[in-house]
Design a protein around this motif. Structure first.
Motif, short mmCIF file in Angstrom:
data_model
loop_
_atom_site.label_atom_id
_atom_site.label_comp_id
_atom_site.label_asym_id
_atom_site.label_seq_id
_atom_site.Cartn_x
_atom_site.Cartn_y
_atom_site.Cartn_z
N LEU A 71 0.83 -1.20 0.00
CA LEU A 71 0.00 0.00 0.00
C LEU A 71 0.87 1.25 0.00
N ILE A 72 1.96 1.21 0.77
CA ILE A 72 2.88 2.35 0.81
C ILE A 72 3.58 2.53 -0.53
N LEU A 73 4.08 1.43 -1.08
CA LEU A 73 4.79 1.51 -2.37
C LEU A 73 3.88 1.98 -3.49
N GLY A 74 2.64 1.51 -3.48
CA GLY A 74 1.69 1.95 -4.49
C GLY A 74 1.42 3.45 -4.40
N ALA A 75 1.28 3.92 -3.17
CA ALA A 75 1.07 5.36 -2.97
C ALA A 75 2.29 6.16 -3.40
N ILE A 76 3.47 5.67 -3.07
CA ILE A 76 4.71 6.35 -3.47
C ILE A 76 4.76 6.50 -4.98
N MET A 77 4.45 5.42 -5.70
CA MET A 77 4.47 5.47 -7.17
C MET A 77 3.44 6.46 -7.70
N THR B 249 12.01 -9.44 6.25
CA THR B 249 13.14 -8.55 6.53
C THR B 249 12.81 -7.06 6.49
N THR B 250 11.69 -6.68 5.89
CA THR B 250 11.35 -5.25 5.86
C THR B 250 10.24 -4.90 6.84
N ASP B 251 9.86 -5.83 7.70
CA ASP B 251 8.76 -5.58 8.64
C ASP B 251 9.15 -4.55 9.69
N GLY B 252 8.30 -3.57 9.90
CA GLY B 252 8.60 -2.49 10.85
C GLY B 252 8.73 -2.95 12.29
N ARG B 253 8.16 -4.12 12.60
CA ARG B 253 8.21 -4.61 13.98
C ARG B 253 9.61 -5.09 14.37
N ILE B 254 10.44 -5.40 13.39
CA ILE B 254 11.82 -5.79 13.70
C ILE B 254 12.52 -4.66 14.44
N LYS B 255 12.37 -3.46 13.90
CA LYS B 255 13.03 -2.30 14.50
C LYS B 255 12.33 -1.87 15.80
N SER B 256 10.99 -1.83 15.77
CA SER B 256 10.26 -1.34 16.96
C SER B 256 10.44 -2.28 18.15
N MET B 257 10.63 -3.57 17.90
CA MET B 257 10.83 -4.55 18.98
C MET B 257 12.31 -4.83 19.23
N ASN B 258 13.19 -4.16 18.46
CA ASN B 258 14.64 -4.29 18.65
C ASN B 258 15.11 -5.74 18.51
N LEU B 259 14.57 -6.43 17.48
CA LEU B 259 14.96 -7.82 17.24
C LEU B 259 16.25 -7.87 16.43
N VAL B 260 16.97 -8.96 16.58
CA VAL B 260 18.23 -9.17 15.86
C VAL B 260 17.98 -10.19 14.76
N VAL B 261 18.26 -9.81 13.52
CA VAL B 261 18.01 -10.68 12.37
C VAL B 261 19.27 -11.47 12.04
N MET B 262 19.09 -12.78 11.86
CA MET B 262 20.22 -13.65 11.50
C MET B 262 20.56 -13.48 10.01
N ALA C 286 12.14 0.85 4.35
CA ALA C 286 10.90 0.06 4.39
C ALA C 286 10.48 -0.24 5.83
N GLN C 287 11.43 -0.63 6.67
CA GLN C 287 11.11 -0.90 8.07
C GLN C 287 10.53 0.34 8.75
N ASP C 288 11.14 1.50 8.49
CA ASP C 288 10.67 2.75 9.09
C ASP C 288 9.25 3.09 8.63
N LEU C 289 9.02 3.00 7.33
CA LEU C 289 7.70 3.34 6.78
C LEU C 289 6.65 2.33 7.22
N ASN C 290 6.99 1.04 7.17
CA ASN C 290 6.04 0.00 7.59
C ASN C 290 5.67 0.15 9.06
N ALA C 291 6.66 0.52 9.89
CA ALA C 291 6.40 0.68 11.32
C ALA C 291 5.43 1.83 11.59
N LYS C 292 5.50 2.88 10.79
CA LYS C 292 4.59 4.01 10.98
C LYS C 292 3.13 3.55 10.83
N VAL C 293 2.92 2.55 9.97
CA VAL C 293 1.58 2.02 9.77
C VAL C 293 1.27 0.92 10.78
#
Length: 322
Positions: free
Chosen positions: A59-65, A235-248, A291-298
């Motif tokens: 939805l974000i990418l479609g709006a950006i375009m 890998t682009t999910d905003g919850r990774i950053k908001s929950m401070n998860l570590v990606v392997m 993407a993580q930042d934008l997805n997290a805003k939503v």
């Protein structure tokens, strides 16, 4: 289920395409003018229909375009939020929509019917770019945004076990089998490009009792709580950053590349070749951090996807708001 993977069975999805993918859409009405893109309004006089799938990132990418095209002078019809990958794909193929952001791995495996992904992201894009013109679809240069699978853990477990790669996880599963517990979706648990393939590629043998299947959203909260050591994430999910998860890190490059790139109906691109120059600088700015930042805003803050896209396009200077 995430549209990014086009998990839906093809027959069912084609029904969705006819049922959900062919709605007329409504005009985008953002009062924007050229910023760093769209100078001279090269798309003035064009009416372009922009599509997307139904999940947050799309939805974000479609709006950006759509905002980019408006900034370049086009009238834009909003057909974002089509249910299922196949429905959105068919809309661009048959000309009901002119353009959307699509994922290279989805096209290569789901639409084009290949079983083996191509490990190099640029070569994966080139392969779909070369294969898709026969379907009336043209791929423009890709972004660094790669929405693929990964395993992630919380900070406490990271401090305890210190794994940073999937090879580390494999080693831990041998040295301390009880330490490696997984929360995964049912599809990931059974797909060749999911858990079974990952275990084979990395030499893991995780007992069934250590694997819990659940819905995507629950995985993030369970990993954050530490109910399972590792969870399947995108890998682009905003919850990774908001929950401070570590990606392997996928150090053997097992998971397919799902780089987002603009795909355009070839007839539309022939009519309006300026589409390519308008969208290219925007695509170049897209990566997993953005993407993580934008997805997290939503997904975390509850903002509207279109407003998030408009704010980003304005902050980056691509367009100016009247």
């Amino acid at each position: 289920m995430r549209g990014v993977r086009a998990h839906t069975a093809l027959a069912a999805a084609l029904v969705l395409a006819s049922a959900c993918g062919l709605t007329s859409g409504s005009p985008m009405t953002d009062n924007v003018e050229p910023g760093s893109i769209g100078q001279g309004e090269p798309l003035k006089g064009a009416t372009l229909t922009v599509a997307s799938k139904e999940f947050t990132e799309q939805l974000i990418l479609g709006a950006i375009m759509g905002i980019a095209f408006q900034g370049a002078g086009a009238k834009v019809i909003d057909r974002t939020g089509i249910q299922g990958s196949i429905g959105a794909r068919e809309a661009v193929k048959n000309g009901d929509a002119d353009a959307m952001y699509e994922y290279t791995g989805t096209a290569w495996i789901t639409y084009l019917g290949n079983s083996e992904p191509i490990p190099d992201p640029q070569k994966q894009w080139q392969a779909v770019h070369d294969a898709d013109p026969k379907n009336g679809v043209t791929w423009l240069p890709p972004s660094a945004l790669n929405n693929t699978y990964a395993l992630a853990m919380n900070q406490a477990n990271f401090k305890k076990y210190g794994t940073t790669t999937l090879s580390d996880v494999a080693a831990l599963s041998k040295s301390d089998p009880s330490a490696v517990t997984l929360c995964v979706e049912s599809e990931f648990a059974n797909r060749a490009d999911g858990l079974p393939g990952m275990e084979k590629a990395y030499g893991m043998d995780i007992p069934a009792k250590n694997i819990t299947q659940m819905d995507t959203g629950i995985i993030y909260t369970q990993v954050q709580k530490g109910s399972c050591t590792y969870g399947e994430v995108f890998t682009t999910d905003g919850r990774i950053k908001s929950m401070n998860l570590v990606v392997m890190k996928d150090d053997k490059k097992f998971f397919p590349n799902y780089n987002a790139a603009p795909v355009v109906n070839s007839k539309a691109l022939k009519k309006y070749p300026q589409i390519a120059e308008v969208i290219e600088p925007v695509t170049k700015k897209l990566n997993n951090t953005v993407a993580q930042d934008l997805n997290a805003k939503v997904d975390v803050q509850g903002q509207d996807p279109h407003e998030v896209a408009l704010d980003w396009m304005t902050q980056e200077g691509f367009v100016k708001q009247d």
